[in-house]
Design a protein around this motif. Structure first.
Motif, PDB file in Angstrom:
ATOM      1  N   MET A   1      32.930   2.521  -5.208  1.00 24.05           N
ATOM      2  CA  MET A   1      31.774   1.419  -5.296  1.00 24.05           C
ATOM      3  C   MET A   1      31.199   1.498  -4.037  1.00 24.05           C
ATOM      4  O   MET A   1      30.035   0.964  -4.240  1.00 24.05           O
ATOM      5  CB  MET A   1      32.542   0.184  -5.848  1.00 24.05           C
ATOM      6  CG  MET A   1      32.982   0.014  -6.938  1.00 24.05           C
ATOM      7  SD  MET A   1      31.996   0.158  -8.336  1.00 24.05           S
ATOM      8  CE  MET A   1      31.108  -1.296  -8.739  1.00 24.05           C
ATOM      9  N   SER A   2      31.808   1.642  -2.680  1.00 25.71           N
ATOM     10  CA  SER A   2      30.925   1.604  -1.806  1.00 25.71           C
ATOM     11  C   SER A   2      29.604   2.648  -1.501  1.00 25.71           C
ATOM     12  O   SER A   2      28.667   2.311  -0.987  1.00 25.71           O
ATOM     13  CB  SER A   2      31.788   1.888  -0.388  1.00 25.71           C
ATOM     14  OG  SER A   2      32.278   3.064  -0.477  1.00 25.71           O
ATOM     15  N   ILE A   3      29.973   3.691  -2.208  1.00 27.85           N
ATOM     16  CA  ILE A   3      28.749   4.696  -2.460  1.00 27.85           C
ATOM     17  C   ILE A   3      27.582   4.001  -3.159  1.00 27.85           C
ATOM     18  O   ILE A   3      26.420   4.476  -2.778  1.00 27.85           O
ATOM     19  CB  ILE A   3      29.295   6.153  -2.810  1.00 27.85           C
ATOM     20  CG1 ILE A   3      28.229   7.063  -2.681  1.00 27.85           C
ATOM     21  CG2 ILE A   3      29.628   6.120  -4.514  1.00 27.85           C
ATOM     22  CD1 ILE A   3      28.157   7.467  -1.248  1.00 27.85           C
ATOM     23  N   ILE A   4      28.001   3.340  -4.009  1.00 26.80           N
ATOM     24  CA  ILE A   4      26.723   2.702  -4.740  1.00 26.80           C
ATOM     25  C   ILE A   4      26.054   1.732  -3.980  1.00 26.80           C
ATOM     26  O   ILE A   4      24.653   1.715  -4.018  1.00 26.80           O
ATOM     27  CB  ILE A   4      27.367   2.157  -6.334  1.00 26.80           C
ATOM     28  CG1 ILE A   4      27.959   3.223  -7.265  1.00 26.80           C
ATOM     29  CG2 ILE A   4      26.404   1.302  -6.865  1.00 26.80           C
ATOM     30  CD1 ILE A   4      28.447   2.713  -8.428  1.00 26.80           C
ATOM     31  N   GLN A   5      26.931   1.061  -3.367  1.00 30.95           N
ATOM     32  CA  GLN A   5      26.191   0.005  -2.354  1.00 30.95           C
ATOM     33  C   GLN A   5      25.343   0.570  -1.351  1.00 30.95           C
ATOM     34  O   GLN A   5      24.363   0.428  -0.983  1.00 30.95           O
ATOM     35  CB  GLN A   5      27.341  -0.850  -1.687  1.00 30.95           C
ATOM     36  CG  GLN A   5      27.990  -1.663  -2.563  1.00 30.95           C
ATOM     37  CD  GLN A   5      29.404  -2.448  -2.194  1.00 30.95           C
ATOM     38  OE1 GLN A   5      29.794  -2.082  -1.283  1.00 30.95           O
ATOM     39  NE2 GLN A   5      29.586  -3.466  -2.831  1.00 30.95           N
ATOM     40  N   ALA A   9      21.272   0.530  -0.706  1.00 25.96           N
ATOM     41  CA  ALA A   9      20.777   0.093   0.667  1.00 25.96           C
ATOM     42  C   ALA A   9      19.687   1.152   1.040  1.00 25.96           C
ATOM     43  O   ALA A   9      18.678   0.702   1.472  1.00 25.96           O
ATOM     44  CB  ALA A   9      21.742  -0.094   1.681  1.00 25.96           C
ATOM     45  N   ALA A  10      20.027   2.159   0.497  1.00 23.39           N
ATOM     46  CA  ALA A  10      18.911   3.256   1.006  1.00 23.39           C
ATOM     47  C   ALA A  10      17.742   3.170   0.088  1.00 23.39           C
ATOM     48  O   ALA A  10      16.556   3.172   0.663  1.00 23.39           O
ATOM     49  CB  ALA A  10      19.636   4.665   0.710  1.00 23.39           C
ATOM     50  N   VAL A  11      17.824   2.753  -1.042  1.00 22.62           N
ATOM     51  CA  VAL A  11      16.676   2.413  -1.929  1.00 22.62           C
ATOM     52  C   VAL A  11      15.902   1.340  -1.279  1.00 22.62           C
ATOM     53  O   VAL A  11      14.600   1.528  -1.257  1.00 22.62           O
ATOM     54  CB  VAL A  11      17.022   2.013  -3.358  1.00 22.62           C
ATOM     55  CG1 VAL A  11      15.985   1.537  -4.114  1.00 22.62           C
ATOM     56  CG2 VAL A  11      17.762   3.307  -3.950  1.00 22.62           C
ATOM     57  N   GLN A  12      16.542   0.368  -0.805  1.00 22.20           N
ATOM     58  CA  GLN A  12      15.825  -0.784  -0.215  1.00 22.20           C
ATOM     59  C   GLN A  12      15.021  -0.377   0.982  1.00 22.20           C
ATOM     60  O   GLN A  12      13.895  -0.783   1.233  1.00 22.20           O
ATOM     61  CB  GLN A  12      16.752  -2.031   0.253  1.00 22.20           C
ATOM     62  CG  GLN A  12      17.392  -2.814  -0.761  1.00 22.20           C
ATOM     63  CD  GLN A  12      16.415  -3.413  -1.532  1.00 22.20           C
ATOM     64  OE1 GLN A  12      15.351  -3.805  -1.271  1.00 22.20           O
ATOM     65  NE2 GLN A  12      16.636  -3.130  -3.120  1.00 22.20           N
ATOM     66  N   ALA A  44       9.136   9.037  -0.518  1.00 18.48           N
ATOM     67  CA  ALA A  44       9.969   7.820  -0.312  1.00 18.48           C
ATOM     68  C   ALA A  44       9.923   7.162  -1.876  1.00 18.48           C
ATOM     69  O   ALA A  44      11.192   6.862  -2.163  1.00 18.48           O
ATOM     70  CB  ALA A  44       9.390   6.866   0.516  1.00 18.48           C
ATOM     71  N   ILE A  45       8.948   7.074  -2.641  1.00 15.80           N
ATOM     72  CA  ILE A  45       9.005   6.540  -3.952  1.00 15.80           C
ATOM     73  C   ILE A  45       9.758   7.401  -4.856  1.00 15.80           C
ATOM     74  O   ILE A  45      10.677   6.887  -5.798  1.00 15.80           O
ATOM     75  CB  ILE A  45       7.436   6.397  -4.359  1.00 15.80           C
ATOM     76  CG1 ILE A  45       6.737   5.179  -3.516  1.00 15.80           C
ATOM     77  CG2 ILE A  45       7.735   5.980  -5.846  1.00 15.80           C
ATOM     78  CD1 ILE A  45       5.505   5.146  -3.640  1.00 15.80           C
ATOM     79  N   PHE A  46       9.514   8.564  -4.694  1.00 11.83           N
ATOM     80  CA  PHE A  46      10.312   9.489  -5.815  1.00 11.83           C
ATOM     81  C   PHE A  46      11.785   9.671  -5.325  1.00 11.83           C
ATOM     82  O   PHE A  46      12.552   9.367  -6.281  1.00 11.83           O
ATOM     83  CB  PHE A  46       9.635  10.733  -5.789  1.00 11.83           C
ATOM     84  CG  PHE A  46       8.418  10.969  -6.695  1.00 11.83           C
ATOM     85  CD1 PHE A  46       8.341  10.369  -7.718  1.00 11.83           C
ATOM     86  CD2 PHE A  46       7.496  11.981  -6.140  1.00 11.83           C
ATOM     87  CE1 PHE A  46       7.043  10.371  -8.450  1.00 11.83           C
ATOM     88  CE2 PHE A  46       6.168  12.019  -6.941  1.00 11.83           C
ATOM     89  CZ  PHE A  46       5.964  11.200  -8.144  1.00 11.83           C
ATOM     90  N   ASP A  47      12.064   9.678  -4.187  1.00 11.87           N
ATOM     91  CA  ASP A  47      13.506   9.540  -3.740  1.00 11.87           C
ATOM     92  C   ASP A  47      14.186   8.272  -4.268  1.00 11.87           C
ATOM     93  O   ASP A  47      15.219   8.296  -4.682  1.00 11.87           O
ATOM     94  CB  ASP A  47      13.645   9.698  -2.342  1.00 11.87           C
ATOM     95  CG  ASP A  47      13.524  11.268  -1.855  1.00 11.87           C
ATOM     96  OD1 ASP A  47      13.381  11.983  -2.535  1.00 11.87           O
ATOM     97  OD2 ASP A  47      13.452  11.073  -0.553  1.00 11.87           O
ATOM     98  N   ALA A  48      13.409   7.251  -4.131  1.00  9.91           N
ATOM     99  CA  ALA A  48      14.150   5.752  -4.567  1.00  9.91           C
ATOM    100  C   ALA A  48      14.413   5.787  -5.998  1.00  9.91           C
ATOM    101  O   ALA A  48      15.233   5.414  -6.543  1.00  9.91           O
ATOM    102  CB  ALA A  48      12.936   4.696  -4.239  1.00  9.91           C
TER     103      ALA A  48
END
Length: 84
Positions: A1-5, A9-12, A44-48
């Motif tokens: 689950m920490s990888i999802i978190q 965070a990376a998306v933010q 950045a947008i596509f990576d998110a």
């Protein structure tokens, strides 16, 4: 689950990059600089979006995955395994 978190965070962070102005200079801007800044924002947008999709896929897999039962396996040697 920490990888999802970590992914969330990376998306933010990528969203912060996407919200920033392409250039912050009031001076005349070269076409190359403007093009590079726009490409960075687009990336950045596509990576998110890619990270969000992957998070969604992984969450679905985790919800659908049945609980694994640990089975005791009887000892079998090489010959016993090959004889079947």
């Amino acid at each position: 689950m920490s990888i999802i978190q970590a992914g969330q965070a990376a998306v933010q962070e990528l969203i912060k990059v996407a919200k920033e102005a392409i250039v912050d200079s009031g001076e005349d801007i070269s076409a190359d600089r403007l093009k590079n800044a726009a490409a960075t924002k687009k990336l950045a947008i596509f990576d998110a979006f890619e990270i969000l999709k992957r998070i969604e896929d992984e969450e679905v897999l985790l919800k659908e995955k049945p609980k694994e039962k640990k089975e005791k396996k009887a000892f079998s040697g090489f010959a016993e395994g090959r004889s079947k």
